[in-house]
Motif scaffolding. Sequence first.
Motif, PDB file in Angstrom:
ATOM      1  N   SER A 121       0.845  -1.188   0.000  1.00  0.00           N
ATOM      2  CA  SER A 121       0.000   0.000   0.000  1.00  0.00           C
ATOM      3  C   SER A 121       0.879   1.236   0.000  1.00  0.00           C
ATOM      4  N   LEU A 122       0.373   2.301  -0.570  1.00  0.00           N
ATOM      5  CA  LEU A 122       1.119   3.558  -0.596  1.00  0.00           C
ATOM      6  C   LEU A 122       1.418   4.012   0.828  1.00  0.00           C
ATOM      7  N   GLY A 123       0.458   3.762   1.727  1.00  0.00           N
ATOM      8  CA  GLY A 123       0.659   4.133   3.125  1.00  0.00           C
ATOM      9  C   GLY A 123       1.894   3.480   3.719  1.00  0.00           C
ATOM     10  N   SER A 124       2.048   2.171   3.510  1.00  0.00           N
ATOM     11  CA  SER A 124       3.201   1.496   4.111  1.00  0.00           C
ATOM     12  C   SER A 124       4.479   1.838   3.357  1.00  0.00           C
ATOM     13  N   ALA A 125       4.351   2.133   2.045  1.00  0.00           N
ATOM     14  CA  ALA A 125       5.527   2.541   1.271  1.00  0.00           C
ATOM     15  C   ALA A 125       6.083   3.859   1.812  1.00  0.00           C
ATOM     16  N   ILE A 126       5.177   4.795   2.073  1.00  0.00           N
ATOM     17  CA  ILE A 126       5.602   6.100   2.596  1.00  0.00           C
ATOM     18  C   ILE A 126       6.201   5.941   3.989  1.00  0.00           C
ATOM     19  N   GLU A 127       5.643   5.031   4.749  1.00  0.00           N
ATOM     20  CA  GLU A 127       6.188   4.750   6.086  1.00  0.00           C
ATOM     21  C   GLU A 127       7.648   4.314   5.978  1.00  0.00           C
ATOM     22  N   ARG A 129       3.456  12.706   4.177  1.00  0.00           N
ATOM     23  CA  ARG A 129       2.159  12.283   4.697  1.00  0.00           C
ATOM     24  C   ARG A 129       1.223  12.016   3.520  1.00  0.00           C
ATOM     25  N   VAL A 130       0.458  10.958   3.637  1.00  0.00           N
ATOM     26  CA  VAL A 130      -0.509  10.632   2.577  1.00  0.00           C
ATOM     27  C   VAL A 130      -1.896  10.961   3.087  1.00  0.00           C
ATOM     28  N   GLU A 131      -2.650  11.706   2.301  1.00  0.00           N
ATOM     29  CA  GLU A 131      -3.997  12.085   2.706  1.00  0.00           C
ATOM     30  C   GLU A 131      -5.020  11.126   2.116  1.00  0.00           C
ATOM     31  N   GLY A 132      -5.949  10.686   2.944  1.00  0.00           N
ATOM     32  CA  GLY A 132      -7.064   9.901   2.445  1.00  0.00           C
ATOM     33  C   GLY A 132      -6.811   8.406   2.480  1.00  0.00           C
ATOM     34  N   ALA A 133      -7.788   7.680   3.047  1.00  0.00           N
ATOM     35  CA  ALA A 133      -7.638   6.233   3.217  1.00  0.00           C
ATOM     36  C   ALA A 133      -7.535   5.525   1.869  1.00  0.00           C
ATOM     37  N   SER A 146      -1.581  13.745  -2.023  1.00  0.00           N
ATOM     38  CA  SER A 146      -3.042  13.684  -1.970  1.00  0.00           C
ATOM     39  C   SER A 146      -3.592  13.347  -3.354  1.00  0.00           C
ATOM     40  N   ALA A 147      -4.888  13.078  -3.379  1.00  0.00           N
ATOM     41  CA  ALA A 147      -5.539  12.769  -4.657  1.00  0.00           C
ATOM     42  C   ALA A 147      -5.704  14.066  -5.437  1.00  0.00           C
ATOM     43  N   ILE A 163      -2.553  11.756  -8.777  1.00  0.00           N
ATOM     44  CA  ILE A 163      -1.897  12.029  -7.494  1.00  0.00           C
ATOM     45  C   ILE A 163      -1.232  13.393  -7.545  1.00  0.00           C
ATOM     46  N   ASP A 164      -1.371  14.103  -6.446  1.00  0.00           N
ATOM     47  CA  ASP A 164      -0.814  15.439  -6.335  1.00  0.00           C
ATOM     48  C   ASP A 164       0.202  15.449  -5.201  1.00  0.00           C
ATOM     49  N   VAL A 165       1.351  16.095  -5.395  1.00  0.00           N
ATOM     50  CA  VAL A 165       2.359  16.178  -4.336  1.00  0.00           C
ATOM     51  C   VAL A 165       2.623  17.642  -4.015  1.00  0.00           C
ATOM     52  N   GLN A 166       2.434  18.002  -2.766  1.00  0.00           N
ATOM     53  CA  GLN A 166       2.712  19.370  -2.322  1.00  0.00           C
ATOM     54  C   GLN A 166       3.910  19.351  -1.390  1.00  0.00           C
TER      55      GLN A 166
END
Lengths: 379, 174
Positions: free
Chosen positions: A298-304, A315-319, A360-361, A348-351
Amino acid sequence: MSPRQDPVRAWIATQAQTWFVLHREGQLTAAQRQQFVDWLCESPAHAQEYVALIGFMQDVQHVAAQNTTDADVLIARARAEVDVDNVQPMFAAVGSHAADRSPPRRIRTPVWVAVAATVASVIVLLAGGWWFHERNHYQTAHAEQRSWRMPDGSTVHLNSSSEIRVRYDDKQRRVDLVRGQALFQVAKDAQRPFSVYAGDAVARAVGTEFDVYRRADRTLISVLEGRVAVWRLPDVFEQARHAMDADAGNSSRQPIAHLDADQQAMISGHSAEVSQRDGKVRKTVAWLQRQVVFDHDSLGSAIEEFNRYAERRIRVEGAELRSLQISGIFSAYDAEAFLRFLERQPDIDVQRGTEEIVVSAAPPENLEKRVEKSYPNIW
Amino acid sequence: MSDRRSYWNRILGEHGPGVTAFIRRRVRRAADASDLTQELYLRLLRADRAELIRNPEAYLYTVAVNLVREQAVLDRRWRHTVDAVDPPGDPALVDFRTPEEQVDLQARLAQAAELIDELPAKCQAVLILQYRDGLSYEEIASRLGVTTHAVKKYVVQGLAQCRDRLRRSKGGAR
C-alpha cells in the motif's frame, strides 16, 4: 555538489564498487548478470560510474603490480590491523552466498580476554550481581546505517533509527533489539547460541544470517542463510526460569518455529505466522543495499518506509490513496525520485512544504494539465 | 577464473589507456561528458539484451571502446574550438577524474599510489595480492584468516575511501 545529491552519488558509487568486486571474484550467475544489467540500464549515471571505476582500477592495478612489499609482510600488517567499525557491505542482497559459505574462522579466545572477562564479571557482580560479561550498546541516527564487528566475529548491520544492546557471556550471546531493524551474520559457536530478543519474539541461531525488524506491534524475522529457532517471549521467560543455569541452547521448551533460508516469521503478542514466499526475504533485507522494494504494497506502508530515511516527513492524505498498491524498487535515500514517480501518476498530487510533504488525490479537472506537466514532450 | 583474468588483462592492455584517457578528458567538459554518458547509456539500452546479459561487463567495455574510436575523430576535429572554452565542472557526474584536463600518466599513477598507501592495511593487502600476485579472493581470504565476504568488503570500503579522497582533492583544486 549539493548535499542532497551527495548520498545518492555515494550510493551509486558503492553499488558500482560492489559489482566490480563481485566481477573480480569469478563468474557471476545468470541471475546476478541479469541484476547487473538491470542496474546498468537503470540510469546513465550507473553506466558512467562503472566505466569510470574501471578506468581508475586500471591505475590501481598498475600501481599494485609495482609494489615491492613482501606478501608475508602485507599479510602480517593486515592481520594486525584492528577492524574498522563502519563497514558498508552490500553483499547480502547482491552477492551469491555460495562463495561465502566457508565458516568464519573463529580464533580461540586468547587468555587475556578470558582474564579480562573474569575481572569484568567480578566488577559486574560487585556492581549489582548482573550476569553478563560484556555489555554493549549500539545505535544509529535517523537515515544512518552502520555495521559493527562483534567480539565473537559476528557482524551486525543496523538500519536507520535502530538500537541494540549486546550481552555476551560464556553460555550465550544475547542481543536485544530495542527498536528498528538489524541484520545479523552470526559466527558459528555451538557452545554459545546467538539470541535476538525483539518485542514478543526471540530468534536463536548458532551460525547463520538473519534479519530482525521490530515494529511497534509485531516483529518480523527473516532468514537469509542457515536455520533459526523462534520463540514467543512468554515461553522464553518461562524457559529461563526452568533452566536458569543450564545451557541456554538445550532447552526442553520447543520453539514455535524453525525457520530455514528464505523463510520469514511474523510474531506479535497474539499470533505467530510463518511464511515462505519467493522474494520476501530479499525484499526485507533490501535496506542493506539502501533500497526499498515494494511489491503490491500500500502507498501508506511505502511512505512509512521512506519516512524511516527521509529528511522531511511525507504524509498521505485519504484512506483510499493510502491503500493504493505500489510496486517497484527505489533508493531508500531518494524519496524525491519516489515522489516524482507519484507525481507522474495523473491522479496524485504532491505538495512540498518546508515541514512536510503531502501526497493527496488530484482533483479530476486537473488531469489533462497534469499529463502535460508530467510528460512535456508528449504533445 | 584464469581465463577471465587473462581476458580482462588483454582488453585492458589493448584499450585500457585509451578509454581511461578519453573518459578523463571528455568528462572534464560537462556537455561532452553528458553526451558521452548519454550515448553509452543509449547503446546499452539498444543492445540485444540476451547478448548484454551473457557478459555485461565486457559488453559495456566494448561499447566504451567503440565510442573512443568514433569520438577520437571528432575530438581531433573539434579540439581547437572546444578547448578554448572552459565550462564549469559538472556536479552531476561522478567519476575518478582528476582536476587537470591533461594529467599525464605518471602523475596519475603517483596519485593512485598515494591513495593505495593511505588505505587500511587489509585493503592494501587484498589489492596487491590480487593484482601483483594474482591470488583469488578465496586464496587471499585464507591467507588473511577471514571470509571471502570480508575480503570483498575491504575492497569496496577501500575504493569508497579512494573515491572520497579524489573528490576532495578535486574540490580543493577548484
